[in-house]
Design a protein around this motif. Structure first.
Motif, short mmCIF file in Angstrom:
data_model
loop_
_atom_site.label_atom_id
_atom_site.label_comp_id
_atom_site.label_asym_id
_atom_site.label_seq_id
_atom_site.Cartn_x
_atom_site.Cartn_y
_atom_site.Cartn_z
N VAL A 259 9.83 -11.54 18.45
CA VAL A 259 9.82 -11.25 17.17
C VAL A 259 9.05 -11.27 16.70
O VAL A 259 8.56 -12.61 16.31
CB VAL A 259 11.22 -11.30 16.77
CG1 VAL A 259 11.52 -10.80 15.09
CG2 VAL A 259 12.61 -11.49 17.11
N ILE A 261 6.17 -11.50 12.24
CA ILE A 261 6.47 -10.91 11.02
C ILE A 261 4.86 -11.01 10.93
O ILE A 261 4.83 -12.37 11.17
CB ILE A 261 7.40 -12.18 10.98
CG1 ILE A 261 8.76 -11.85 11.50
CG2 ILE A 261 6.87 -12.15 9.28
CD1 ILE A 261 9.50 -13.23 10.99
N GLY A 276 9.12 -5.87 16.21
CA GLY A 276 7.79 -6.30 14.74
C GLY A 276 8.62 -6.01 13.56
O GLY A 276 9.00 -4.42 13.30
N ILE A 277 7.99 -6.55 12.15
CA ILE A 277 7.75 -6.60 11.35
C ILE A 277 6.81 -6.81 9.69
O ILE A 277 6.48 -7.74 10.56
CB ILE A 277 9.53 -7.03 10.37
CG1 ILE A 277 9.83 -6.22 9.07
CG2 ILE A 277 9.34 -8.11 10.69
CD1 ILE A 277 10.91 -6.91 7.90
N VAL A 278 6.46 -5.61 9.52
CA VAL A 278 4.86 -5.46 8.74
C VAL A 278 5.31 -5.96 6.95
O VAL A 278 6.26 -5.37 6.68
CB VAL A 278 4.36 -4.85 8.37
CG1 VAL A 278 2.86 -4.82 7.76
CG2 VAL A 278 4.20 -3.84 9.85
N VAL A 284 10.57 -12.34 4.67
CA VAL A 284 10.96 -11.91 5.71
C VAL A 284 11.86 -13.00 5.47
O VAL A 284 13.01 -12.84 5.88
CB VAL A 284 9.53 -10.89 6.02
CG1 VAL A 284 10.90 -11.13 7.42
CG2 VAL A 284 9.32 -10.02 5.98
#
Lengths: 293, 245
Positions: A259, A261, A276-278, A284
């Motif tokens: 994962v 970030i 994935g996270i932008v 987050v």
């Protein structure tokens, strides 16, 4: 063909069965601690109080190793220190970081920061190896055929003056099921410990770091994950503020779920992460902590 | 005190390297070559010891083809006193390099051999320990800090769980880890200036046969493409769905 697997402490006994099975039967030399199930035909127990410097036990271990065509140990810094010394003493071939066994003489290993897999052939015996357990079946080892005590002598030539261990309580990176790692955006050591360490402690996770974070003094060296640091293979790897250099990815590609970030939506890590996270890791991570609790 | 620093010529560690189509070799796309970064740390450390008055002479040595001269010149520019190229066209593995170096070191009789913990091309982490074993010298691998006093070397070394401090009698061999130092920047004029320093080429009549060799190379399998999620809630759910939490 005969295989000896050298274990530094009992925690490694459970990691040898999958690798050992590629060779049929095998013996184990356990340097410290008490014998446990390792699925070995015979386990030699040295019962040392602690593992002495490699120089001091090199010859003694090499003389035990000389009775076997193949000698192996789980990849680690201490294994690289001792096993290459043993290989030098016994004039052995040596294959580092074996991830697959094709035959008694052909093996697969990563090179060039894990971007290439090489099929390597040993041209002669004896063969010394280090291996990464993640590449092999997680077989639960059965009982050992026999247990024998063995004497490993310590020359005392090199003196260990002191040791200092990492902050206590956290799981060992190379064996952890859940790893949270941070990169240079963590600013300083206190922030790293609070944000990454704090998150990890909520879930009993191990803490990792990039080479950039280590180089800039944000994280201690023994947390470094990557080509020149530790190789991890957890079920879940969370990379916070990590761009995803080849060097770092070499150490995490055996993770089940990666994962990412990162504030930068174009960071290369998004090409290789499963999820994935932008976003800003400072926002987050606390939210994720709540959502997963 | 004299120090020997063996260095390896490696392809730029930041270059993209991939197997050739037939898998017989590696293609680095014409990338330039460098001193193996860990060996460069070793050169820097030896030169700092000389600047501090601890070492009296720093000799760099490389085993391989004529092109290694380029990296030896750079080591001279960093501050080594002289360089020796043990020249061969033959392929060498770590045991062969250790054997060749052991004869060189025995003849030079230094107090200390300082070298990188591993090369960034083959990632083996073998040659230093093998060299120490052949010489029957004490070793300290993964050095993070060194103190070369008159009567003994004290080395703080990285371990799996933190660090430890070892004391070694001379002569001894030390392999370097990342934190030991940050090598100085050498501009081109510095490298040109170092041309006046001695660099000796010695052809090797024979080298030991390698004990292992690469049969073929394959690209490491790429991970299947992942996906970006839009919110933390979605991320948490996706993690739970994968059954790893």
């Amino acid at each position: 063909m005969s295989l000896l697997v050298i274990c530094f402490d009992p925690s490694e006994l459970s990691q040898v069965a999958g690798f050992g099975a590629s060779f049929g039967t095998y013996d184990v030399l356990l340097l410290t601690g008490e014998a446990g199930n390792a699925g070995a035909s015979k386990i030699h127990v040295a019962n040392l109080v602690e593992v002495p410097p490699a120089d001091n036990i090199g010859k003694s271990v090499a003389s035990v190793a000389a009775n076997y065509t193949h000698v192996a140990a789980v990849s680690s810094m201490r294994a690289k220190d001792l096993m290459a010394r043993v290989a030098g003493i016994n004039q052995s071939a040596m294959i580092t970081d074996v991830v697959k066994v094709f035959s008694e003489t052909e093996f697969e290993r990563p090179m060039v920061a894990g971007s290439v897999l090489a099929r390597v052939k040993a041209e002669s015996t004896p063969i010394v190896m280090t291996f990464r357990p993640a590449g092999f079946d997680k077989t639960v080892p059965g009982p050992n055929g026999s247990v024998e005590s063995i004497s490993i002598s310590d020359t005392g030539r090199v003196k260990r003056v002191s040791t200092s261990a990492r902050q206590g309580g956290r799981p060992d990176l190379s064996q952890a099921k859940f790893v949270v790692s941070g990169g240079r955006p963590l600013k300083d050591a206190a922030t790293f410990e609070q944000v990454i360490g704090g998150f990890a402690d909520k879930f009993g996770a191990a803490v990792g770091a990039t080479r950039a974070a280590v180089d800039s003094g944000i994280a201690p060296n023994d947390l470094q994950v990557g080509q020149t640091g530790k190789v991890v293979a957890p079920d879940l790897y969370i990379a916070a503020g990590i761009s995803g250099s080849t060097q770092h990815m070499a150490g995490i590609k055996d993770s089940k779920l990666i994962v990412a970030i990162n504030k930068d939506g174009d960071a290369p890590i998004f090409d290789q992460a499963d999820l994935g996270i932008v976003g800003d890791l400072y926002e987050v991570l606390p939210e994720l902590e709540k959502a997963l609790s | 005190m004299k120090a020997i620093v063996p260095i390896k010529r490696v392809v730029d560690p930041y270059a993209k390297v991939k197997p050739t189509a037939d898998g017989a070799g590696l293609d680095s796309g014409g990338a330039k070559f460098e001193i193996n970064p860990f060996d460069e740390i070793a050169v820097e450390e030896a030169v700092r010891q000389k600047e501090a008055g601890r070492f009296t002479e720093v000799v760099v040595v490389s085993v391989g083809k004529g092109e290694c001269e380029e990296q030896l010149r750079k080591a001279l520019a960093i501050g080594a006193d002289r360089a020796v190229l043990l020249e061969t066209q033959e392929p060498l593995d770590s045991p062969a390099v250790a054997k060749v170096l052991s004869e060189f070191v025995a003849a030079e009789a230094p107090h200390v051999v300082l070298m990188g913990k591993q090369a960034t091309d083959d990632d083996n982490n073998q040659a230093g320990q093998m060299l120490a074993a052949i010489l029957d010298w004490p070793q300290a691998t993964f050095a993070a800090k060194t103190d070369f006093a008159a009567d003994k070397a004290t080395v703080v070394r990285e371990t799996d769980s933190g660090e430890e401090t070892l004391e070694l009698p001379y002569p001894c061999l030390v392999t370097t880890d990342l934190r030991l130092n940050e090598p100085r920047y050498i501009a081109l004029p510095g490298i040109i200036k170092a041309r006046s320093k001695p660099l000796e080429k010695r052809p090797l009549a024979s080298v030991p046969a390698p004990k292992s060799s690469v049969v073929s190379f394959a690209p490491a399998p790429a991970r299947p493409p992942g996906r970006k999620v839009g919110s933390v809630a979605e991320l948490a759910q996706a993690i739970k769905d994968r059954g790893v939490f």
